[in-house]
Write a protein that holds these residues in place. Structure first.
Motif, short mmCIF file in Angstrom:
data_model
loop_
_atom_site.label_atom_id
_atom_site.label_comp_id
_atom_site.label_asym_id
_atom_site.label_seq_id
_atom_site.Cartn_x
_atom_site.Cartn_y
_atom_site.Cartn_z
N SER A 99 0.84 -1.20 0.00
CA SER A 99 0.00 0.00 0.00
C SER A 99 0.87 1.25 0.00
N ILE A 100 0.27 2.36 -0.34
CA ILE A 100 1.00 3.63 -0.40
C ILE A 100 1.50 4.03 0.99
N GLY A 101 0.72 3.71 2.02
CA GLY A 101 1.13 4.01 3.39
C GLY A 101 2.41 3.30 3.76
N LYS A 102 2.52 2.04 3.41
CA LYS A 102 3.73 1.25 3.69
C LYS A 102 4.91 1.78 2.89
N LEU A 103 4.68 2.12 1.64
CA LEU A 103 5.73 2.68 0.80
C LEU A 103 6.26 3.99 1.40
N LEU A 104 5.36 4.86 1.82
CA LEU A 104 5.78 6.13 2.41
C LEU A 104 6.53 5.91 3.72
N THR A 105 6.02 4.99 4.54
CA THR A 105 6.68 4.69 5.82
C THR A 105 8.08 4.15 5.58
N ASP A 106 8.22 3.24 4.63
CA ASP A 106 9.55 2.70 4.31
C ASP A 106 10.47 3.78 3.74
N SER A 107 9.91 4.72 3.00
CA SER A 107 10.70 5.81 2.40
C SER A 107 11.27 6.75 3.45
N LEU A 108 10.68 6.76 4.63
CA LEU A 108 11.20 7.63 5.70
C LEU A 108 12.60 7.24 6.12
N LEU A 109 12.98 6.00 5.84
CA LEU A 109 14.34 5.57 6.17
C LEU A 109 15.39 6.37 5.41
N LEU A 110 14.99 6.95 4.29
CA LEU A 110 15.91 7.76 3.48
C LEU A 110 16.12 9.16 4.06
N VAL A 111 15.24 9.55 4.98
CA VAL A 111 15.29 10.90 5.55
C VAL A 111 15.91 10.80 6.94
N GLU A 112 17.24 10.90 6.98
CA GLU A 112 17.95 10.73 8.24
C GLU A 112 18.34 12.05 8.89
N SER A 113 18.45 13.10 8.11
CA SER A 113 18.86 14.38 8.67
C SER A 113 18.04 15.51 8.05
N GLU A 114 18.27 16.68 8.55
CA GLU A 114 17.54 17.85 8.05
C GLU A 114 17.96 18.22 6.63
N GLU A 115 19.07 17.66 6.16
CA GLU A 115 19.49 17.90 4.78
C GLU A 115 18.52 17.29 3.78
N GLU A 116 17.82 16.25 4.21
CA GLU A 116 16.83 15.59 3.35
C GLU A 116 15.43 16.17 3.54
N LEU A 117 15.35 17.40 4.05
CA LEU A 117 14.07 18.05 4.29
C LEU A 117 13.20 18.15 3.04
N PRO A 118 13.77 18.42 1.85
CA PRO A 118 12.92 18.43 0.64
C PRO A 118 12.24 17.08 0.38
N THR A 130 -0.07 5.22 10.34
CA THR A 130 1.21 4.60 10.68
C THR A 130 2.35 5.46 10.15
N PHE A 131 2.19 6.01 8.96
CA PHE A 131 3.18 6.92 8.40
C PHE A 131 3.31 8.16 9.27
N VAL A 132 2.18 8.75 9.67
CA VAL A 132 2.20 9.95 10.52
C VAL A 132 2.93 9.65 11.82
N GLU A 133 2.62 8.52 12.42
CA GLU A 133 3.28 8.13 13.67
C GLU A 133 4.79 8.01 13.47
N GLN A 134 5.20 7.42 12.36
CA GLN A 134 6.62 7.25 12.08
C GLN A 134 7.32 8.60 11.88
N VAL A 135 6.65 9.53 11.21
CA VAL A 135 7.22 10.88 11.03
C VAL A 135 7.44 11.52 12.40
N VAL A 136 6.45 11.40 13.27
CA VAL A 136 6.56 11.96 14.61
C VAL A 136 7.71 11.30 15.37
N ASP A 137 7.78 9.96 15.33
CA ASP A 137 8.84 9.25 16.04
C ASP A 137 10.23 9.63 15.55
N GLN A 138 10.36 9.78 14.23
CA GLN A 138 11.66 10.05 13.65
C GLN A 138 12.08 11.52 13.74
N HIS A 139 11.11 12.43 13.65
CA HIS A 139 11.48 13.84 13.50
C HIS A 139 10.85 14.77 14.54
#
Length: 153
Positions: A1-20, A47-56
């Motif tokens: 699903s798109i939610g899982k894809l987006l959640t998995d994509s968050l792994l690519l955003v490790e620092s504020e440099e990947e803000l875009p 689940t994606f929203v929760e992961q964004v909050v947890d990570q950032h």
């Protein structure tokens, strides 16, 4: 699903440099949530929203906090809409998922959580309304929904 894809994509955003990239992922998530017509399509996005909050959520960055705030508000509106369309019993599990997301927010960025409100509403309106909805979710026949709600409270 798109939610899982987006959640998995968050792994690519490790620092504020990947803000875009984070901004693009959040924009896509908001579009999916806004266009959701059923609770089954909103739940994976929470689940994606929760992961964004947890990570950032702990980062001291206004742009990130605005993204989190927007995601929570869009999710909140989607839950309100799905609850009206599908009946309160069917939307109890999704409400519990929202509680899980809000719990993450309470841990990572509590001040942000206390100020989230829809336009024209008092600060903290979202958390206040969710607290008022918790007794209904506690009456659910879904054990997972009850546990998540208790943890939120």
């Amino acid at each position: 699903s798109i939610g899982k894809l987006l959640t998995d994509s968050l792994l690519l955003v490790e620092s504020e440099e990947e803000l875009p990239l984070l901004n693009e992922l959040v924009a896509l998530a908001k579009t999916v949530i806004t266009k959701s017509t059923s609770s089954s399509s909103v739940a994976p996005m929470l689940t994606f929203v929760e992961q964004v909050v947890d990570q950032h959520g702990t980062k001291r960055n206004d742009a990130i906090h605005n993204m989190i705030k927007d995601l929570i508000l869009v999710s909140y509106e989607a839950i309100l809409s799905s609850g009206k369309a599908e009946g309160s019993e069917h939307s109890q599990l999704i409400a519990a998922t929202m509680f899980k997301t809000l719990s993450s927010c309470a841990k990572r960025c509590p001040l942000l959580l206390l100020t989230i409100a829809r336009d024209g509403k008092e600060p903290g309106e979202v958390i206040h309304c969710c607290m008022e909805a918790s007794p209904q979710t506690l009456k659910s026949n879904e054990p997972d929904a009850i546990v998540i709600t208790i943890r939120f409270l």
